[in-house]
Design an enzyme around this catalytic site. Structure first.
Site, PDB file in Angstrom:
ATOM      1  N   ASN A  28      -6.620   0.728  -0.137  1.00 62.14           N
ATOM      2  CA  ASN A  28      -6.034   0.935  -1.346  1.00 62.14           C
ATOM      3  C   ASN A  28      -6.487   0.078  -2.399  1.00 62.14           C
ATOM      4  O   ASN A  28      -5.649   0.110  -3.650  1.00 62.14           O
ATOM      5  CB  ASN A  28      -4.331   0.791  -1.100  1.00 62.14           C
ATOM      6  CG  ASN A  28      -3.554   2.047  -1.299  1.00 62.14           C
ATOM      7  OD1 ASN A  28      -2.426   1.773  -1.256  1.00 62.14           O
ATOM      8  ND2 ASN A  28      -4.105   3.303  -1.507  1.00 62.14           N
ATOM      9  N   THR A  87       0.861  -1.313  -0.117  1.00 60.59           N
ATOM     10  CA  THR A  87      -0.063  -0.031  -0.056  1.00 60.59           C
ATOM     11  C   THR A  87       0.977   1.278   0.024  1.00 60.59           C
ATOM     12  O   THR A  87       1.960   1.161   0.323  1.00 60.59           O
ATOM     13  CB  THR A  87      -0.731  -0.014   1.337  1.00 60.59           C
ATOM     14  OG1 THR A  87      -0.099   0.155   2.350  1.00 60.59           O
ATOM     15  CG2 THR A  87      -1.788  -1.125   1.377  1.00 60.59           C
ATOM     16  N   CYS A  88       0.079   2.327  -0.137  1.00 64.80           N
ATOM     17  CA  CYS A  88       0.970   3.706  -0.173  1.00 64.80           C
ATOM     18  C   CYS A  88       1.210   4.270   1.293  1.00 64.80           C
ATOM     19  O   CYS A  88       1.780   5.483   1.500  1.00 64.80           O
ATOM     20  CB  CYS A  88       0.200   4.825  -1.022  1.00 64.80           C
ATOM     21  SG  CYS A  88      -0.099   4.093  -2.630  1.00 64.80           S
ATOM     22  N   ASP A  89       0.836   3.573   2.358  1.00 62.97           N
ATOM     23  CA  ASP A  89       0.931   3.961   3.583  1.00 62.97           C
ATOM     24  C   ASP A  89       2.286   3.547   4.157  1.00 62.97           C
ATOM     25  O   ASP A  89       3.001   2.614   3.950  1.00 62.97           O
ATOM     26  CB  ASP A  89      -0.017   3.314   4.622  1.00 62.97           C
ATOM     27  CG  ASP A  89       0.105   3.655   5.711  1.00 62.97           C
ATOM     28  OD1 ASP A  89       1.041   4.473   6.484  1.00 62.97           O
ATOM     29  OD2 ASP A  89      -0.660   3.330   6.830  1.00 62.97           O
TER      30      ASP A  89
END
Ligand SMILES: *Cc1c(COP(=O)(O)O)cnc(C)c1O
Length: 389
Positions: A378, A339-341
């Site tokens: 996401n 994910t982009c986290d």
């Protein structure tokens, strides 16, 4: 020199082990893709049979909370192992796998009226309460329910405390049993949970002793109990070894004998992790790599929002295995989820070889509190399951 006696006394430990090897993993990943959760039916059967043979007379209700996946529930149903559920969703997952609600145990101590009604009307009869306010829900919506009083018990060696939110203080127990009886409810026994990933079976002795005291006090107050439900807590090996299931169950059996051996009780356990954790291995693949501030970073296709959610919710520390790791040069690295986290990091403290993009990694002990708490954050899919014998 180790004498025979010392060998016998040394506790038998078990380490985390994948249910398949890398060549099998490559075949499955090419057929079903990655990430992939592989569940071993034979390992599940072995765990259930070990519990049954080392704790004769105990009825095991698999805690569906730990993993309500169809393949696991269906295999347990085939084996004759009943389930413990906490919601209509878990009940429906179990019905879908072949279970009959009349054989289920509902262990949520403080439920919504909707949860209670759905489960009662479907046919569940054995429920749990831990406070007097819950009794009004039963008298109104589930008058024929049989009740267990959940006691708050925690143990020294448990990683996860399950008595911080639920469970009556043992000192309030008799009063709560009397309140249930006076409300016209059929109160049948006691339940507790010493906490999940309970490393020492000796901890059960303390909890069982307290439960026995309540049992006797209840009898003195005119309430004859029949059921003692000692919950879950059976541990699984992650990065550290734990006792073998045999040894753990045998020690538990001694604790049961010492505390309840002289009464004719129906004895129930609700293992979740101990039943399913080591039956599932995750196959995940490296989708990208980079060097940041001199440290290799690998992005893999599953992470904290997926099957590794147990790192967040279950405090689990999963061992990550690379192929032929023993014969490759390893170095400190970061393994991060897809994910982009930025907080989606799976491990920062395991040394791994220089991984190739597309390379597969195996993660054992992925059965409990993994996909059960995953999300589709996401827009990513939760890893699918496939079963092997
Ligand atoms: C979570 C839970 C279980 C299962 O616990 P494990 O430690 O996974 O065996 C059993 N009973 C209740 C009431 C629970 O909340």
């Amino acid at each position: 020199m180790i004498t025979a006696c010392e060998t016998m006394l040394a506790p038998q430990m078990r380490a985390a082990k994948p249910v398949l090897d890398f060549s099998q993993a490559r075949l499955l990943a090419s057929e079903y893709g990655s990430p992939l959760l592989v569940v071993s039916r034979s390992k599940l059967a072995e765990n259930y049979r070990t519990m049954q043979s080392c704790l004769p007379g105990v009825e095991f209700f698999y805690a569906a909370k730990s993993n309500p996946q169809y393949e696991i529930l269906r295999t347990l149903h085939e084996l004759g192992c009943p389930v413990d559920v906490c919601s209509a969703g878990e009940m429906n997952a179990a019905i879908n796998a072949g279970f009959n609600p009349a054989d289920m145990l509902h262990t949520h101590p403080c439920k919504t009226v909707q949860n209670l009604r759905d489960c009662y009307e479907a046919g569940i009869r054995l429920f749990v309460y831990d406070n007097a306010n819950e009794l009004g829900k039963f008298t109104r919506y589930a008058p024929q329910a049989q009740l267990l009083l959940r006691l708050a018990m925690s143990s020294q060696s448990s990683l996860i405390n399950l008595s911080a939110k639920f469970g009556a203080a043992p000192s309030d127990a008799v009063e709560l049993l009397i309140a249930a009886r006076d409300a016209g409810m059929n109160v049948r026994g006691l339940s507790f949970h010493v906490g999940s990933q309970c490393l020492s079976p000796e901890d059960f002795l303390v909890a069982l002793g307290q439960a026995r005291q309540v049992w006797d006090d209840a009898a003195a107050a005119g309430i004859e109990l029949e059921i003692i439900d000692f919950g879950g807590g059976f541990p699984a090996p992650y990065r550290t070894e734990v006792l073998t299931l045999e040894e753990y169950c045998i020690a538990l059996g001694r604790a049961l004998e010492m505390s309840f051996g002289d009464v004719n009780a129906r004895i129930i356990a609700e293992p979740g992790r101990g039943m399913c954790a080591d039956t599932v291995t995750l196959i995940t693949s490296v989708l990208g790599k980079n060097v940041r501030n001199g440290t290799p970073w690998y992005i893999i296709d599953d992470g904290l929002y997926g099957a590794f959610s147990g790192i967040v919710y279950d405090h689990a520390e999963f061992p990550i295995l690379a192929e032929n790791q023993e014969h490759r040069l390893t170095s400190p690295c970061v393994l991060a989820g897809p994910t982009c986290d930025s907080s989606d990091v799976v491990t920062r403290d395991q040394e791994l070889p220089d991984l190739e993009i597309g390379e597969l990694l195996l993660v054992p002990t992925m059965g409990a509190y993994s996909s059960a708490s995953a999300s589709g954050f996401n827009g990513l899919d939760i890893a699918r399951y496939v079963e092997i014998e």
